[in-house]
Design a protein around this motif. Structure first.
Motif: not given
Length: 215
Positions: A106-114
């Motif tokens: 329940n913890v955001p780890l990554l936001e990966i952009g293209k």
């Protein structure tokens, strides 16, 4: 021996002297030697992330490197315990851009952009057990992390009103510091950064697209 017997025996003696007719011996062709296997690319095993500190390095984040595909199944295989989703985010002008989010416990780890070429353009890390190249933790104080103001610039876009710093030895990793209550834009005074600056986010980009100070 009579003349008649002599005439019959002579041809027989000639045949005996000639011996058996020559026979061609067919030799089976030897099977071709087995070809040695051609050498190909060597697969390097990547250990998926399970739990514990998630290290941001100059060459990647945890099991992700610049060679990792921007692909939800690929990211899900590298983070088997996490919830991996595809989404879109709108930043600035233009249409929304695709992203992949990774959330664990329940913890955001990554936001990966293209990126424009289809690969990974950036990875943002603002939560969870994240560690920087030197073991820095989120919420660490600017004054304690050894930065010089010359390594920092004012944030823009998503990092407006924040301070973005980069170490010379790891130009692919940006440290995003916030100063509570700072809304004036530009760089805060050094005294303010020392007193209130805290690390809010890491941003990693592949070396091909990273720019010193970018975030």
């Amino acid at each position: 021996m009579t003349q008649r017997l002599a005439l019959i025996a002579a041809p027989l003696l000639l045949l005996a002297a000639c011996g058996p007719a020559d026979k061609k011996t067919e030799t089976a062709a030897a099977p071709p030697a087995a070809e040695a296997p051609k050498s190909g690319p060597v697969a390097v095993a990547v250990t998926p992330y399970a739990d514990g500190p998630l290290r941001v390095r100059a060459d990647g984040v945890g099991p992700i490197t610049a060679a990792t595909a921007f692909d939800q199944p690929t990211i899900a295989a590298l983070f088997p315990k996490a919830v991996v989703k595809s989404a879109f985010i709108h930043v600035g002008e233009g249409p929304p851009g695709p992203i992949i989010t990774v959330e664990q416990d329940n913890v955001p780890l990554l936001e990966i952009g293209k990126g424009t070429e289809g690969g990974i353009a950036e990875i943002r890390l603002a939560g969870g057990p994240v560690e920087g190249p030197k073991g820095e933790a989120l919420l660490g104080k600017w004054a304690d992390l050894g930065f010089d103001i010359g390594q920092c610039r004012a944030g823009e876009g998503r990092t407006v009103n924040q301070t973005v710093c980069v170490r010379p030895e790891a130009p692919t990793v940006a440290y995003v510091f916030g100063v509570p209550g700072w809304t004036k834009g530009g760089l805060p005074p050094v005294e303010t950064l020392k007193a209130k600056g805290q690390l809010n986010e890491f941003v990693w980009r592949p070396a091909e697209t990273a720019a010193v100070g970018a975030a």
